[in-house]
Design a protein around this motif. Structure first.
Motif, PDB file in Angstrom:
ATOM      1  N   SER A  94       0.835  -1.190   0.000  1.00  0.00           N
ATOM      2  CA  SER A  94       0.000   0.000   0.000  1.00  0.00           C
ATOM      3  C   SER A  94       0.874   1.245   0.000  1.00  0.00           C
ATOM      4  CB  SER A  94      -0.900   0.005   1.240  1.00  0.00           C
ATOM      5  OG  SER A  94      -1.572   1.227   1.386  1.00  0.00           O
ATOM      6  N   SER A  95       0.281   2.345  -0.413  1.00  0.00           N
ATOM      7  CA  SER A  95       1.003   3.623  -0.449  1.00  0.00           C
ATOM      8  C   SER A  95       0.567   4.555   0.672  1.00  0.00           C
ATOM      9  CB  SER A  95       0.759   4.308  -1.802  1.00  0.00           C
ATOM     10  OG  SER A  95      -0.632   4.517  -2.007  1.00  0.00           O
ATOM     11  N   MET A  98      -0.989   1.877   6.889  1.00  0.00           N
ATOM     12  CA  MET A  98      -1.900   0.742   6.822  1.00  0.00           C
ATOM     13  C   MET A  98      -2.490   0.376   8.181  1.00  0.00           C
ATOM     14  SD  MET A  98      -3.384  -1.313   4.586  1.00  0.00           S
ATOM     15  CE  MET A  98      -3.060   0.132   3.646  1.00  0.00           C
ATOM     16  N   GLY A 101      -5.575  -1.884   7.425  1.00  0.00           N
ATOM     17  CA  GLY A 101      -5.068  -3.183   6.988  1.00  0.00           C
ATOM     18  C   GLY A 101      -4.525  -3.989   8.147  1.00  0.00           C
ATOM     19  N   GLY A 153      -3.796  -5.020   0.871  1.00  0.00           N
ATOM     20  CA  GLY A 153      -3.131  -3.715   0.869  1.00  0.00           C
ATOM     21  C   GLY A 153      -3.708  -2.757  -0.163  1.00  0.00           C
ATOM     22  N   PRO A 154      -3.743  -3.143  -1.444  1.00  0.00           N
ATOM     23  CA  PRO A 154      -4.287  -2.238  -2.462  1.00  0.00           C
ATOM     24  C   PRO A 154      -5.757  -1.876  -2.232  1.00  0.00           C
ATOM     25  CG  PRO A 154      -2.980  -3.962  -3.489  1.00  0.00           C
ATOM     26  CD  PRO A 154      -3.113  -4.334  -2.043  1.00  0.00           C
ATOM     27  N   SER A 157      -6.017   0.402   0.688  1.00  0.00           N
ATOM     28  CA  SER A 157      -5.460   1.699   0.306  1.00  0.00           C
ATOM     29  C   SER A 157      -6.509   2.559  -0.389  1.00  0.00           C
ATOM     30  CB  SER A 157      -4.253   1.498  -0.611  1.00  0.00           C
ATOM     31  OG  SER A 157      -3.690   2.738  -0.977  1.00  0.00           O
TER      32      SER A 157
END
Length: 590
Positions: A94-95, A98, A101, A153-154, A157
């Protein structure tokens, strides 16, 4: 037949599961907040090298701690390790920070390894336990890491970005104060920690990373609404609620234990309107003045809140002004309600007096055994340990445990008294669990075989003396009881012949100081000009005179009377709140 779990209990469990992942790690959030406040470019002590730690702590350390804790809550150390491994996958996939998450992958990792152990642990051949345990945790953690990296993660995000945009839109539209219409009642239903640490702390940390501060840290932590309620009781309440409000005010505002004002609101449900009005007004002020904090304020003490405010005089004043506005609005609404609802106040006072008298009678063996929330009776044979349980396992439950621990010790009982979060309770026999009434259903769900006792206020409950009396089988015995104590009732005390009042204490002075303030407040309201002070039992020889009244508890009674035999005595169940103070003054004015 097991009781059907209510919606309120389910909501409490969900909120608590979130906060239980964050609360144990609040110290790390505070360390990160202090690091940010000191060393970033606009901090108190700008330092480019140390400021480089801020981002890694936010990105890696804090989410990993949350994931580790989430796994530990589900399945101990093995769950913690797998939860941490899985969380790293979400972090690197992820950016954005998190936190969400971690709240997903931590418990998922713990649950997965728990199910594996339940299915295969008994099938492992002797001598292969370590090999299987280590490889199972590693491989399951590896699989979850890949899942988190490519999927969780994505997705989280994107969802985090959407939630952040939604919060930003609410803030820009000036609608954030409306959240307090939900927040304030939810707090009093013991969702305060879930709201503050399960929701606002992760979202607020992300806002700090972008803007340097966040108003979300102030939504639940604001002590203003509770301060207004307690101040209204102090000025317009009656009886024990009025006299105890002064001490409660100090614990709430400076100690940060908000739970102490919850019983005052629940005693008069109309006061929910007061805390909601105070919360909305405070948040509106925060938003209008662009106030915010750099880190969670835990506990919600004015000291912790001011310590986490951004650098500069005005940021601190803006935060303080929001707290004071919330207190003022809550006070005004509560004052109107209290002045208009006199009959309910009298009923509450009579109920408090009846509870206290019942406790006294029980302590003298004049009533039936203590009624508990289970079929078991309290006795020395049925109880091996006592646990005070609350939502977080800190704050009010720790103070309640301290009070009862002292009473148990003075009664000569070797029974350990501790405090825990409800989520950490284990169902062990011969355990007495004390909870606030709203939390008892959850505690019973975790420990159905334990003995449960409900109280309305951890800090001042007549049930503590009932518990000790039931455990001892007789009235509690005082340490060093070398003579038969002479109990002097309030009817024998005439304040017209008293020149000073002294509240006695043994090892701990806290409750005596609160009792001193309570008596002073009652005297002030009735224009009784008698000085009130505190004194240690060892110093009571200086106060042994007929014109001095010494206030003490049943547990310390014998020691106090021995130290000052010539004084007059008022023996009470609780130094903090008791109807005996009001009755004493009422007799003087007859």
């Amino acid at each position: 037949m097991q009781e059907k779990t209510s919606l309120k209990v389910r909501v409490q469990k969900l909120g608590t599961s979130l906060s239980n992942m964050v609360m144990p790690n609040i110290g790390a959030f505070i360390a990160w907040g202090v690091l940010t406040a000191l060393f970033i470019a606009d901090g108190y002590l700008p330092n480019e090298q140390l400021a480089g730690i801020v981002s890694p702590m936010l990105t890696y350390l804090l989410p990993t701690l949350i994931g580790y804790t989430g796994g530990y809550v589900v399945h101990g150390q093995r769950g913690a390790v797998v939860g941490a491994i899985a969380t790293v996958g979400a972090i690197t996939g992820s950016s954005v920070p998190m936190f969400i998450g971690a709240m997903i992958m931590g418990p998922l990792g713990g649950w997965t390894i728990k199910k594996f152990d339940e299915k295969f642990q008994e099938k492992i051949r002797p001598g292969f336990e370590m090999l299987v345990n280590n490889f199972s945790a590693g491989l399951i953690g590896f699989a979850l890491l890949l899942l988190a990296f490519y999927a969780v993660g994505p997705v989280v995000s994107v969802l985090t970005g959407a939630v952040g945009s939604g919060v930003e839109a609410i803030v820009n539209a000036r609608l954030l104060p409306l959240a307090n219409i939900i927040i304030e009642p939810a707090k009093i239903l013991f969702l305060n920690n879930a709201l503050n640490h399960g929701i606002f702390t992760p979202l607020g940390a992300e806002q700090v990373a972008q803007a340097g501060k966040s108003v979300l840290f102030l939504l639940e932590a604001n002590p203003g609404p509770g301060l207004g309620i307690l101040l209204a009781f102090a000025l317009f309440g009656k009886g024990s609620a009025k006299s105890s409000s002064w001490g409660a005010m100090i614990i709430h505002f400076f100690g940060g234990i908000h739970e102490i004002y919850f019983p005052y609101v629940m005693m008069k449900p109309a006061l929910f309107l007061a805390v909601m009005a105070g919360g909305v007004s405070g948040t509106f002020t925060f938003q209008m003045l662009d106030a915010g904090l750099k880190s969670p304020a835990s506990p919600g003490s004015i000291i912790a809140i001011m310590a986490m405010a951004p650098k500069g005089l005005w940021p601190h004043l803006n935060v303080l002004l929001g707290v004071l506005v919330a207190a003022a609005v809550s006070f005004l609404v509560a004052a109107v309600i209290l002045k208009a609802d006199k009959s309910a106040e009298e009923d509450a006072l009579e109920a408090a007096q009846a509870a206290t008298q019942a406790a006294k009678a029980q302590a003298k063996g004049q009533t039936a055994p203590l009624a508990v929330a289970a079929d078991s009776a309290i006795s020395a044979d049925s109880v091996e340990k006592i646990i005070f349980a609350c939502d977080a396992g800190m704050g009010s439950s720790a103070m309640g445990a301290s009070i009862l621990r002292d009473k148990v010790k003075k009664a000569g009982l070797a029974i350990p008294v501790s405090n825990q979060a409800i989520s950490n309770l284990t169902d062990t026999p011969k355990t007495l669990i004390v909870t606030q009434e709203e939390l008892t259903p959850r505690a019973k769900g975790k420990t159905p075989s334990a003995i449960h006792v409900s109280v309305d206020n951890f800090l001042a409950s007549p049930r503590y003396d009932e518990i000790v009396a039931s455990l001892a089988g007789t009235a509690p015995a005082a340490e060093g009881n070398q003579q038969e104590p002479v109990v002097q009732t309030v009817q024998e005390i005439d304040l017209n012949h008293i020149d000073a009042v002294v509240v006695a204490y043994g090892k701990a002075q806290g409750s005596a100081t609160m009792g001193c303030e309570t008596i002073r407040a009652i005297f002030k309201n009735h224009d009784v000009r008698i000085p009130v002070s505190t004194a240690a039992i060892a110093d009571l020889a200086d106060y042994s005179a007929k014109n001095i009244m010494i206030v003490t508890t049943i547990g310390l009674q014998a020691d106090v009377q021995q130290a000052a035999p010539d004084s007059q005595f008022l023996i009470v169940d609780s130094l903090v709140t008791t109807p005996e103070y009001d009755k004493m003054v009422a007799r003087m004015h007859k």
